[in-house]
Structure formats: C-alpha cells, structure tokens
Design a protein around this motif. Structure first.
Motif, PDB file in Angstrom:
ATOM      1  N   PHE A 217       0.816  -0.998  -0.095  1.00  0.00           N
ATOM      2  CA  PHE A 217      -0.013  -0.135   0.077  1.00  0.00           C
ATOM      3  C   PHE A 217       0.798   1.276   0.086  1.00  0.00           C
ATOM      4  O   PHE A 217       0.488   2.267  -0.570  1.00  0.00           O
ATOM      5  N   GLN A 218       2.085   1.086   0.382  1.00  0.00           N
ATOM      6  CA  GLN A 218       2.903   2.463   0.508  1.00  0.00           C
ATOM      7  C   GLN A 218       3.306   2.651  -0.936  1.00  0.00           C
ATOM      8  O   GLN A 218       3.759   3.897  -1.184  1.00  0.00           O
ATOM      9  N   GLU A 219       3.551   1.752  -1.813  1.00  0.00           N
ATOM     10  CA  GLU A 219       4.153   1.697  -3.399  1.00  0.00           C
ATOM     11  C   GLU A 219       2.786   2.128  -4.237  1.00  0.00           C
ATOM     12  O   GLU A 219       3.119   3.000  -5.059  1.00  0.00           O
ATOM     13  N   ASP A 220       1.847   1.385  -4.120  1.00  0.00           N
ATOM     14  CA  ASP A 220       0.710   1.788  -5.094  1.00  0.00           C
ATOM     15  C   ASP A 220      -0.629   1.399  -4.245  1.00  0.00           C
ATOM     16  O   ASP A 220      -0.936   0.167  -3.835  1.00  0.00           O
ATOM     17  N   SER A 221      -1.395   2.499  -4.055  1.00  0.00           N
ATOM     18  CA  SER A 221      -2.777   2.344  -3.757  1.00  0.00           C
ATOM     19  C   SER A 221      -3.737   1.777  -4.361  1.00  0.00           C
ATOM     20  O   SER A 221      -4.890   1.472  -3.820  1.00  0.00           O
ATOM     21  N   TYR A 222      -3.374   1.508  -5.463  1.00  0.00           N
ATOM     22  CA  TYR A 222      -4.430   0.791  -6.481  1.00  0.00           C
ATOM     23  C   TYR A 222      -4.370  -0.631  -6.745  1.00  0.00           C
ATOM     24  O   TYR A 222      -5.142  -1.365  -7.291  1.00  0.00           O
ATOM     25  N   VAL A 223      -3.564  -1.328  -5.822  1.00  0.00           N
ATOM     26  CA  VAL A 223      -3.595  -2.546  -5.826  1.00  0.00           C
ATOM     27  C   VAL A 223      -4.551  -3.045  -4.850  1.00  0.00           C
ATOM     28  O   VAL A 223      -4.717  -2.799  -3.653  1.00  0.00           O
ATOM     29  N   ARG A 224      -5.432  -3.877  -5.461  1.00  0.00           N
ATOM     30  CA  ARG A 224      -6.655  -4.315  -4.770  1.00  0.00           C
ATOM     31  C   ARG A 224      -6.787  -6.118  -4.410  1.00  0.00           C
ATOM     32  O   ARG A 224      -7.465  -6.356  -3.730  1.00  0.00           O
ATOM     33  N   GLU A 225      -5.769  -6.482  -5.021  1.00  0.00           N
ATOM     34  CA  GLU A 225      -5.794  -8.039  -4.956  1.00  0.00           C
ATOM     35  C   GLU A 225      -4.473  -8.538  -4.955  1.00  0.00           C
ATOM     36  O   GLU A 225      -3.618  -8.006  -5.914  1.00  0.00           O
ATOM     37  N   PHE A 226      -3.873  -9.264  -3.926  1.00  0.00           N
ATOM     38  CA  PHE A 226      -2.303  -9.599  -4.093  1.00  0.00           C
ATOM     39  C   PHE A 226      -2.299 -11.276  -3.752  1.00  0.00           C
ATOM     40  O   PHE A 226      -3.008 -11.631  -2.740  1.00  0.00           O
ATOM     41  N   ASP A 227      -1.052 -12.027  -4.197  1.00  0.00           N
ATOM     42  CA  ASP A 227      -0.563 -13.013  -3.700  1.00  0.00           C
ATOM     43  C   ASP A 227       0.228 -12.904  -2.456  1.00  0.00           C
ATOM     44  O   ASP A 227       0.902 -12.226  -2.297  1.00  0.00           O
ATOM     45  N   CYS A 228       0.184 -13.673  -1.340  1.00  0.00           N
ATOM     46  CA  CYS A 228       0.983 -13.497  -0.085  1.00  0.00           C
ATOM     47  C   CYS A 228       0.962 -15.081   0.632  1.00  0.00           C
ATOM     48  O   CYS A 228       0.480 -15.994   0.105  1.00  0.00           O
ATOM     49  N   LYS A 229       1.555 -14.867   1.558  1.00  0.00           N
ATOM     50  CA  LYS A 229       1.909 -16.219   2.450  1.00  0.00           C
ATOM     51  C   LYS A 229       1.816 -15.847   4.116  1.00  0.00           C
ATOM     52  O   LYS A 229       2.283 -14.798   4.372  1.00  0.00           O
ATOM     53  N   ILE A 230       1.082 -16.730   4.748  1.00  0.00           N
ATOM     54  CA  ILE A 230       1.040 -16.349   6.259  1.00  0.00           C
ATOM     55  C   ILE A 230       2.416 -16.758   6.859  1.00  0.00           C
ATOM     56  O   ILE A 230       3.224 -17.808   6.591  1.00  0.00           O
ATOM     57  N   ILE A 231       3.052 -15.742   7.352  1.00  0.00           N
ATOM     58  CA  ILE A 231       4.302 -16.166   8.114  1.00  0.00           C
ATOM     59  C   ILE A 231       4.125 -16.271   9.636  1.00  0.00           C
ATOM     60  O   ILE A 231       5.295 -16.700  10.049  1.00  0.00           O
ATOM     61  N   SER A 232       3.126 -15.938  10.173  1.00  0.00           N
ATOM     62  CA  SER A 232       3.078 -16.030  11.412  1.00  0.00           C
ATOM     63  C   SER A 232       1.667 -15.994  11.937  1.00  0.00           C
ATOM     64  O   SER A 232       0.872 -15.293  11.247  1.00  0.00           O
ATOM     65  N   VAL A 233       1.117 -16.378  12.699  1.00  0.00           N
ATOM     66  CA  VAL A 233      -0.349 -16.505  13.432  1.00  0.00           C
ATOM     67  C   VAL A 233      -0.143 -16.158  14.976  1.00  0.00           C
ATOM     68  O   VAL A 233       0.712 -16.446  15.722  1.00  0.00           O
ATOM     69  N   ASN A 234      -1.116 -15.354  15.531  1.00  0.00           N
ATOM     70  CA  ASN A 234      -1.235 -15.074  16.845  1.00  0.00           C
ATOM     71  C   ASN A 234      -2.655 -15.303  17.368  1.00  0.00           C
ATOM     72  O   ASN A 234      -3.560 -14.862  16.988  1.00  0.00           O
ATOM     73  N   GLU A 235      -2.563 -16.578  18.117  1.00  0.00           N
ATOM     74  CA  GLU A 235      -4.036 -16.961  18.577  1.00  0.00           C
ATOM     75  C   GLU A 235      -4.706 -16.274  19.427  1.00  0.00           C
ATOM     76  O   GLU A 235      -5.845 -16.127  19.533  1.00  0.00           O
ATOM     77  N   GLU A 236      -3.895 -15.463  20.457  1.00  0.00           N
ATOM     78  CA  GLU A 236      -4.501 -14.724  21.432  1.00  0.00           C
ATOM     79  C   GLU A 236      -5.221 -13.442  20.793  1.00  0.00           C
ATOM     80  O   GLU A 236      -6.195 -13.037  21.085  1.00  0.00           O
ATOM     81  N   GLU A 237      -4.505 -13.031  19.584  1.00  0.00           N
ATOM     82  CA  GLU A 237      -5.174 -11.763  19.162  1.00  0.00           C
ATOM     83  C   GLU A 237      -6.142 -12.108  17.884  1.00  0.00           C
ATOM     84  O   GLU A 237      -6.917 -11.455  17.489  1.00  0.00           O
TER      85      GLU A 237
END
Length: 239
Positions: free
Chosen positions: A7-27
């Motif tokens: 979002f800092q580079e391009d505000s018009y990106v509305r869909e993107f591929d990614c990967k989960i790098i961590s989970v926080n069960e408490e949050e």
C-alpha cells in the motif's frame, strides 16, 4: 521478518498473492509476508477485506500495526503458517477513503497557502472528514471561500506522487510537516511523502488517488469554534 508494504508503493493494488508468516492465537490475527491492507493511521481507518486460501475464505475485520508487524484480524478459525493465500481489499470502501484522504490534503494545503493556518487535528470516514485548523476568526463567507478554492484545486487535475526519502533529505523540504506538532518519531529513518504537484508536499503514510479530479465535488457542511484560535471544519464528498 517484516512484511512488504504494498500500500505504500501503490494504493491501487486491490488483490495480491501472499503467504502467512505467523499467527497470533491470542489476537486471532495473522501476519503476511506482503500486504496491501492499510493498517490505519493519520486519521484514516484501516482497510477491510478477505484472505482466500485453496480451501477457505477468511474475513478480515481489522488491520493494525503492532511493533514491526501488521496484524490482520480474522473472523473465526485461523489459517496455517506458510499457507499461501490471496488478499482482496474491499475496494469500494478503500477508494472512498483514498478520495477523502486526498480531499483532506487539499483542504490543509489551501488553509496553509492562503491563510497560513496549521492543522491541529483531524479525522476521516468514508466520504467525510473533519479538520481542526489555527484560525482566529471564522464566518460563513470565509467557509464558502475555502470551499470554492478546494473545488478549484480538485478541478485543476493535479497529479499526486508518492516517494520515500531518507529522513535528512525529507526534512530539507519546506513545510513538510503541516501539523502543529511533529508526530514523526526520531527513530523513523525513512519518510514517505505525498506530493500534490504544484500545491502540497507532506509527510504521510496513507493511501491517495492519482489525480485530484478523482476526489469529486467537496462540500464544507459545518464548522465550529474549538477555542480562541482553533476552528473545526467538516467536509463531505459526493458519492
């Protein structure tokens, strides 16, 4: 590991591929290796949307920066670490916030350029916002004058550019910090700037449109006195 902040580079990106790098069960939240979800800040609300995996769709109810990470809060069961997914922004909502944020910058630019009025506070929602400015005297005539100037700048079709500068370089720019108080901590070494060409140049982390014409018509719908030299303006944008 820090996430790539799309979002800092391009505000018009509305869909993107990614990967989960961590989970926080408490949050009940996940951190992604890259994200286009804006976590909120500077008066702009966070983005909402979904994460889609091969087997599930997860609703993102909130996005928030905590320390060096951006937490994406999930409604329900969490996905697995290392799971591949596609992030999808609630684009209609995001675009309305982009238009509103740019309108707020135009307002602060007009107030500074023509009246040398600094910003003392502000907040925004979808297609509406309020801004506190250092004005001693305010009346209906001045409000109409400011509204006219805002819409003239919208219609001027000024391009909007984003840049990320080293702190020392950024602070060479005159009036880069338009707020009464400098809210940038000393530890931040890179400053993201938003330039409305020929009108405004500010340090800012939020999302914006590419051209002022995208903002649409702006109306100053109300104003209040919040002190001897502090006045509050309320604006709304046409849907």
């Amino acid at each position: 590991m820090s996430s790539q902040l799309i979002f800092q580079e391009d505000s018009y990106v509305r869909e993107f591929d990614c990967k989960i790098i961590s989970v926080n069960e408490e949050e009940n939240a996940v951190v992604l290796d890259k994200t286009a979800f804006y976590p909120g800040g500077g008066g702009q609300p966070c983005d909402l949307g979904v994460l889609e995996t091969a087997s599930n769709t997860y609703t993102i109810t909130k996005v928030k920066k905590k320390g060096d990470h951006i937490y994406h809060y999930i409604d329900g069961k969490l996905p697995e670490v290392n799971e591949a997914c596609t992030g999808k922004i609630d684009w209609e909502r995001r675009y309305k916030l982009m238009r509103t944020h740019t309108a707020m910058h135009i307002l602060s630019a007009v107030a500074w350029r023509d009246y040398k009025a600094q910003v003392t506070g502000g907040d925004m929602e979808l297609l509406k916002g309020r801004m506190d400015l250092e004005f001693e005297n305010f009346d209906k005539e001045l409000i109409l004058e400011i509204e006219k100037k805002i819409n003239e700048e919208v219609e001027n079709g000024r391009s909007i550019k984003i840049d990320i500068l080293e702190r020392e370089e950024a602070f060479k720019i005159p009036d880069l910090i338009r707020t009464k108080i400098n809210l940038l901590p000393e530890g931040i070494r890179e400053i993201r700037t938003v330039e409305i060409e020929g009108l405004d140049y500010q340090a800012d982390g939020g999302t914006h449109v590419k051209n002022t014409t995208e903002v649409g018509k702006v109306k100053v719908v109300n104003y209040k006195s919040k002190g001897k030299i502090n006045k509050r303006l309320y604006i709304e944008l046409e849907d």
